[in-house]
Scaffold this active site. Sequence first.
Site, short mmCIF file in Angstrom:
data_model
loop_
_atom_site.label_atom_id
_atom_site.label_comp_id
_atom_site.label_asym_id
_atom_site.label_seq_id
_atom_site.Cartn_x
_atom_site.Cartn_y
_atom_site.Cartn_z
N PRO A 9 0.79 -1.23 0.00
CA PRO A 9 0.00 0.00 0.00
C PRO A 9 0.83 1.28 0.00
O PRO A 9 1.84 1.37 0.69
CB PRO A 9 -0.83 -0.10 1.29
CG PRO A 9 -0.14 -1.12 2.11
CD PRO A 9 0.51 -2.07 1.17
N ASN A 10 0.37 2.21 -0.80
CA ASN A 10 0.90 3.57 -0.91
C ASN A 10 2.22 3.65 -1.68
O ASN A 10 2.71 4.75 -1.94
CB ASN A 10 1.05 4.23 0.48
CG ASN A 10 -0.30 4.33 1.18
OD1 ASN A 10 -1.24 4.87 0.62
ND2 ASN A 10 -0.41 3.78 2.37
N ARG A 17 4.54 10.93 -2.48
CA ARG A 17 4.34 10.85 -1.02
C ARG A 17 5.62 11.23 -0.27
O ARG A 17 6.70 10.75 -0.59
CB ARG A 17 3.86 9.45 -0.61
CG ARG A 17 4.94 8.39 -0.66
CD ARG A 17 4.48 6.99 -0.30
NE ARG A 17 4.14 6.81 1.08
CZ ARG A 17 4.29 5.65 1.74
NH1 ARG A 17 4.80 4.58 1.12
NH2 ARG A 17 3.92 5.55 2.98
N TYR A 22 10.78 9.26 1.20
CA TYR A 22 10.76 8.23 0.16
C TYR A 22 11.44 8.65 -1.15
O TYR A 22 11.54 7.84 -2.06
CB TYR A 22 9.31 7.81 -0.12
CG TYR A 22 8.66 7.15 1.09
CD1 TYR A 22 8.98 5.85 1.46
CD2 TYR A 22 7.75 7.84 1.89
CE1 TYR A 22 8.41 5.25 2.57
CE2 TYR A 22 7.16 7.25 3.00
CZ TYR A 22 7.50 5.95 3.34
OH TYR A 22 6.94 5.36 4.45
N ASN A 74 8.11 -5.37 -0.36
CA ASN A 74 7.91 -4.20 0.50
C ASN A 74 6.41 -4.15 0.76
O ASN A 74 5.63 -3.67 -0.08
CB ASN A 74 8.39 -2.92 -0.16
CG ASN A 74 8.28 -1.73 0.79
OD1 ASN A 74 7.64 -1.82 1.84
ND2 ASN A 74 8.89 -0.61 0.41
N ALA A 77 2.85 -0.59 5.06
CA ALA A 77 2.34 -0.64 6.44
C ALA A 77 1.88 -2.04 6.84
O ALA A 77 1.85 -2.35 8.04
CB ALA A 77 1.21 0.36 6.61
N GLU A 98 12.43 -9.11 2.80
CA GLU A 98 11.65 -7.92 3.16
C GLU A 98 12.50 -6.68 2.92
O GLU A 98 13.65 -6.64 3.35
CB GLU A 98 11.26 -8.02 4.64
CG GLU A 98 10.53 -6.79 5.16
CD GLU A 98 10.27 -6.85 6.67
OE1 GLU A 98 10.01 -7.95 7.20
OE2 GLU A 98 10.35 -5.79 7.30
N HIS A 100 12.59 -2.18 2.64
CA HIS A 100 11.97 -0.87 2.84
C HIS A 100 12.85 0.20 2.25
O HIS A 100 14.09 0.09 2.31
CB HIS A 100 11.75 -0.59 4.33
CG HIS A 100 10.90 -1.63 4.98
ND1 HIS A 100 9.55 -1.70 4.77
CD2 HIS A 100 11.22 -2.67 5.77
CE1 HIS A 100 9.07 -2.74 5.43
NE2 HIS A 100 10.06 -3.36 6.03
N ARG A 107 12.47 5.59 12.60
CA ARG A 107 11.17 6.28 12.50
C ARG A 107 10.28 5.94 13.71
O ARG A 107 10.79 5.55 14.75
CB ARG A 107 10.52 5.90 11.16
CG ARG A 107 11.38 6.33 9.96
CD ARG A 107 10.71 5.99 8.65
NE ARG A 107 9.47 6.72 8.47
CZ ARG A 107 8.55 6.43 7.54
NH1 ARG A 107 8.79 5.44 6.69
NH2 ARG A 107 7.45 7.13 7.44
C1 DHK Z 1 6.86 1.93 3.34
C2 DHK Z 1 5.70 2.20 3.98
O1 DHK Z 1 4.60 2.47 3.29
C3 DHK Z 1 5.62 2.26 5.44
O2 DHK Z 1 4.35 1.89 5.93
C4 DHK Z 1 6.70 1.44 6.11
C5 DHK Z 1 8.07 1.48 4.05
C6 DHK Z 1 8.05 1.79 5.52
C7 DHK Z 1 9.32 1.90 3.34
O3 DHK Z 1 10.19 2.57 3.90
O4 DHK Z 1 9.49 1.52 2.17
O5 DHK Z 1 6.68 1.68 7.50
#
Ligand code: DHK
Length: 143
Positions: A9-10, A17, A22, A74, A77, A98, A100, A107
């Site tokens: 997600p996202n 974002r 990011y 990844n 959340a 995994e 990120h 964080r």
């Molecule tokens: C991406 C997300 O959307 C967060 O919810 C994670 C992760 C971290 C990232 O750093 O890629 O906590």
Amino acid sequence: MRIAVLNGPNLNRLGLREPKIYGSRTLADLEALIKAEGDRLGAHVECFQSNHEGALVDKLHFLADAGCDGVILNAGAYTHTSIALRDAIAATGLKVVEVHVSNVHAREEFRHHSHLAAVCAGVICGLGFESYLAALRYLVKPA
Ligand code: DHK
């Protein structure tokens, strides 16, 4: 060798974002980068993104049935919340790394715990897009 990259997600909002966390590059940039590295390493890379937990579970089942050699995940959340994704990784026996973009340990406290890490081959975080490339290199040629 067939490697899949799953973004949760996202992550479709990369580039838009919270760019201080990011970065300014997009999901399309990320996928192009990983595919190029896959070509260089002689691996076929398939990319998938979903904002839905069940779709990610379904994709893991599909990849296992298809004989996928490794997964870069990844889960966004869902990393911190999803027992369903943890069970899917354990149930399929897929080799999952995994990853990120951000350093989750630097964080908020709620990002420090991963439900997935214990059933993954390893965890790479905080290296930006390089987290994915390092995972790809490991999956193609384990240390
Ligand atoms: C991406 C997300 O959307 C967060 O919810 C994670 C992760 C971290 C990232 O750093 O890629 O906590």
